[in-house]
Design an enzyme around this catalytic site. Structure first.
Site, short mmCIF file in Angstrom:
data_model
loop_
_atom_site.label_atom_id
_atom_site.label_comp_id
_atom_site.label_asym_id
_atom_site.label_seq_id
_atom_site.Cartn_x
_atom_site.Cartn_y
_atom_site.Cartn_z
N CYS A 92 -0.76 -9.87 5.66
CA CYS A 92 0.36 -9.25 4.93
C CYS A 92 1.64 -9.33 5.77
O CYS A 92 2.11 -10.43 6.07
CB CYS A 92 0.00 -7.82 4.53
SG CYS A 92 1.12 -7.14 3.27
N HIS A 101 -4.41 -9.09 1.05
CA HIS A 101 -5.19 -8.22 1.92
C HIS A 101 -6.67 -8.59 1.81
O HIS A 101 -7.33 -8.20 0.84
CB HIS A 101 -5.00 -6.76 1.52
CG HIS A 101 -3.67 -6.20 1.89
ND1 HIS A 101 -3.42 -5.62 3.12
CD2 HIS A 101 -2.51 -6.15 1.19
CE1 HIS A 101 -2.15 -5.21 3.15
NE2 HIS A 101 -1.58 -5.53 2.01
N GLU A 148 -9.09 -7.33 3.38
CA GLU A 148 -9.89 -6.10 3.47
C GLU A 148 -9.93 -5.34 2.15
O GLU A 148 -10.72 -4.40 2.00
CB GLU A 148 -9.34 -5.20 4.59
CG GLU A 148 -8.07 -4.43 4.26
CD GLU A 148 -6.78 -5.22 4.38
OE1 GLU A 148 -5.71 -4.61 4.27
OE2 GLU A 148 -6.85 -6.46 4.57
#
Length: 215
Positions: free
Chosen positions: A82, A197, A199
């Site tokens: 990011c 992202h 995650e």
């Protein structure tokens, strides 16, 4: 012997979610606020959320800037996430003109608030979107996105600005938002980064994390 993954904590990221993703894939994870640890890293992860200027101020004030640049010169893998991707570039126009680390050539600019057909569109770009090859094409074999080759991967984005690489060959994947091509993933040699992202991108994101750990 397992490669140690060093995750930089410079105060501008949700470290818990990123750390959990790496731990989930079995990484030997070391979270650090000490720039001296960067030189010891087998794999380096530079996350980030928020404003570009704030992130760069924290990176500089904590002594991470030169440490990251020296690490890149070793040839060992680096992953930006990011805003951690954005600060790898030369600068950003977010809230003025601000310099970045200059590891990759190009600038970070605002996502257009109108579609290519002239209709208003929401910015920030939030939610799931599909990764596509850049306009000039790029084979994902042997890259960060190798495990996604041949699939139609959807990943999670939250951003108002995006990198515009000066070297088209640095673009590894785009997404399409309002008809515009948005740079979603870059890779130049050992330097790789995602605007999305991983995650927060479910099994697809974990596949990318797992592959990075094993590179």
């Amino acid at each position: 012997m397992a490669q140690r993954i060093t995750l930089l904590d410079y105060g501008m990221c949700n470290m818990l979610n990123v750390a959990r993703a790496f731990e989930h894939v079995g990484a030997d994870l070391h979270v650090t606020e000490d720039p001296a640890d960067v030189a010891k890293a087998d794999r380096l992860v530079v996350p980030g959320v928020g404003a570009f200027q704030d992130s760069m101020q924290e990176v500089a004030s904590r002594g991470f800037g030169d440490a990251i640049r020296r690490y890149v010169e070793t040839g060992r893998p680096l992953l930006g996430i990011c805003v951690g991707m954005q600060i790898l570039f030369e600068g950003s126009e977010e809230f003025g003109d601000h310099p970045g680390l200059g590891i990759l050539r190009g600038q970070v600019k605002a996502i257009p608030n109108v579609t290519t057909s002239g209709e208003p569109q929401r910015v920030p770009h939030i939610g799931w979107n599909h990764l596509v090859e850049p306009a000039q094409g790029r084979d994902w074999t042997g890259t960060l996105l190798a495990p996604l080759k041949g699939r139609d991967p959807a990943v999670y984005f939250v951003h108002s600005f995006a990198a515009q690489p000066a070297d088209a060959s640095d673009r590894l994947a785009d997404c399409i938002y309002g008809g515009h091509r948005i740079c979603a993933v870059v890779q130049r040699g050992n330097v790789m980064a995602t605007q999305f992202h991983p995650e927060r991108s479910g099994e697809t994101g974990l596949a990318v994390v797992r592959h990075f750990v094993g590179m």
